[in-house]
Design an enzyme around this catalytic site. Structure first.
Site, short mmCIF file in Angstrom:
data_model
loop_
_atom_site.label_atom_id
_atom_site.label_comp_id
_atom_site.label_asym_id
_atom_site.label_seq_id
_atom_site.Cartn_x
_atom_site.Cartn_y
_atom_site.Cartn_z
N GLU A 160 0.82 -1.23 0.00
CA GLU A 160 0.00 0.00 0.00
C GLU A 160 0.84 1.27 0.00
OE1 GLU A 160 -2.75 -0.41 3.27
OE2 GLU A 160 -3.78 -2.08 2.32
N GLU A 251 -5.62 -10.45 -1.54
CA GLU A 251 -6.41 -10.23 -0.32
C GLU A 251 -7.88 -10.09 -0.69
OE1 GLU A 251 -4.85 -6.94 1.93
OE2 GLU A 251 -2.81 -7.53 1.48
C1 XIL Z 1 -6.10 -6.39 8.29
C2 XIL Z 1 -6.41 -7.57 9.19
O1 XIL Z 1 -7.30 -8.43 8.49
C3 XIL Z 1 -7.07 -7.08 10.47
O2 XIL Z 1 -7.24 -8.15 11.41
C4 XIL Z 1 -6.23 -5.98 11.12
O3 XIL Z 1 -6.92 -5.46 12.23
C5 XIL Z 1 -5.94 -4.88 10.11
O4 XIL Z 1 -5.33 -5.42 8.97
N1 XIL Z 1 -4.87 -4.64 3.68
C6 XIL Z 1 -3.81 -5.41 4.11
C7 XIL Z 1 -4.01 -6.34 5.26
O5 XIL Z 1 -2.75 -5.39 3.48
O6 XIL Z 1 -2.84 -6.50 5.99
C8 XIL Z 1 -5.14 -5.89 6.15
O7 XIL Z 1 -5.36 -6.86 7.17
C9 XIL Z 1 -6.38 -5.66 5.33
C10 XIL Z 1 -6.15 -4.57 4.34
#
Ligand code: XIL
Length: 316
Positions: A160, A251
């Site tokens: 990101e 994701e």
């Molecule tokens: C999220 C997790 O799923 C949660 O449990 C945590 O509280 C926050 O992070 N983008 C990403 C992931 O790259 O690492 C994130 O994961 C979701 C969004």
């Protein structure tokens, strides 16, 4: 496909039905066909799910992943804030457990993530000296990648790092070092484990001709030309046009898990030769970070949902 960030909400832990311990009940709750094997049968590399140490200890998470998926991503325990909240003192336990379990159970692992502005220790956030930050990045990347060398298939080296308009996102890394942090992180990761496939990972990359997608393609083009060892980008047609070997959907979760949307994503990956893999961001809806949106492939009781079955149909 993913929501914008709404960080730090711990997933709700759902109570498990009381018969969950019985092998027969467990079996019925697993989908009869492995989505991973079906995807591999269609020429792709893996279909995985995010999980973590605590989740793996609560059946049927581990059983479902073993039976139906082929890869895991640590949902939180591999993030810098989890590994080294206090400078110099590492907490490897949870991340190690996931990697050990994966290796013992024939699952590939995506390492998520080395450099990210979020879930970052305060002490890193506070660094203002460029040479100190370079050293801290080198040390974090070499220590973490080195620990798991040979056992982690993909690393999300940076996560990101772009704003929606395609420019570099404001963070301690971009403020203190500009683009240089990207180069340092990828070079040290490559040096430390030449066998790992190195990814740049981001969200909102699922619209053609969008500022962030355009920025991603042109920055990766420029960085690769400068010799930065980037192997892959996380989603799709336009991204695959950047000079990287592969792209992956890393994701995936979609509110209400509509059959049409899930199958469209899988079809999009099938259509793009460079698309190698898909990872959903969790197994069962009760554990999703987007709780209440039911965005995953298994429901609150770990039954496979219509989107799961539709993907199997599409692949067979
Ligand atoms: C999220 C997790 O799923 C949660 O449990 C945590 O509280 C926050 O992070 N983008 C990403 C992931 O790259 O690492 C994130 O994961 C979701 C969004």
């Amino acid at each position: 496909m993913k929501s914008a960030l709404a960080l730090l909400a711990a997933p709700l832990v759902a109570a498990l039905p009381s018969d969950m311990g019985k092998a027969s009940a467990l079996k019925q709750r697993q989908a009869p066909v492995s989505i991973h094997e079906a995807f591999v049968g269609a020429g792709k590399e893996f279909f995985g799910a995010a999980t973590d140490q605590g989740l793996l200890q609560r059946e049927p998470n581990a059983a479902i992943i073993r039976a139906n998926f082929g890869q895991v991503t640590h949902e939180n325990s591999m993030k810098w804030g989890s590994l080294e909240a206090n400078r110099g003192s590492y907490n490897w336990g949870p991340a190690d457990e996931v990697v050990d379990w994966a290796v013992a159970n024939g699952q590939l692992v995506r390492g998520h993530t080395l450099i990210w502005h979020s879930q970052l220790p305060q002490w890193v956030e506070g660094i203002t000296d460029a040479e100190e930050l370079r050293e801290v990045i080198r040390n974090h990347v070499s220590t973490t990648v080195g620990r798991y060398a040979g056992r982690i298939h993909h690393w999300d080296v940076v996560n990101e790092i772009l704003a929606e308009d395609g420019s570099l996102r404001d963070s301690v890394f971009s403020r203190v070092l500009g683009e240089e942090f990207v180069k340092i992180a990828f070079e040290v990761a490559r040096e430390t484990d030449p066998s790992a496939v190195l990814y740049i990972n981001d969200y909102n990359l699922d619209q053609a001709n969008y500022g962030k997608v355009n920025g991603m393609v042109s920055l990766v083009q420029k960085w690769v030309n400068e010799g930065v060892p980037i192997d892959g980008i996380a989603a799709l047609e336009q991204l695959a046009s950047a000079p990287v070997g592969e792209v992956a959907i890393t994701e995936l979760d979609i509110a209400q898990a509509p059959v049409e949307d899930y199958t469209a994503v899988v079809q999009a990956c099938l259509n793009v030769e460079k698309c190698t893999a898909i990872t959903v961001w969790g197994v069962g809806d009760a554990d999703s970070w987007r709780r209440g949106e039911d965005p995953l492939l298994f429901d609150n009781n770990f039954n496979p949902k219509p989107a799961y079955d539709a993907i199997i149909d599409l692949l067979s």
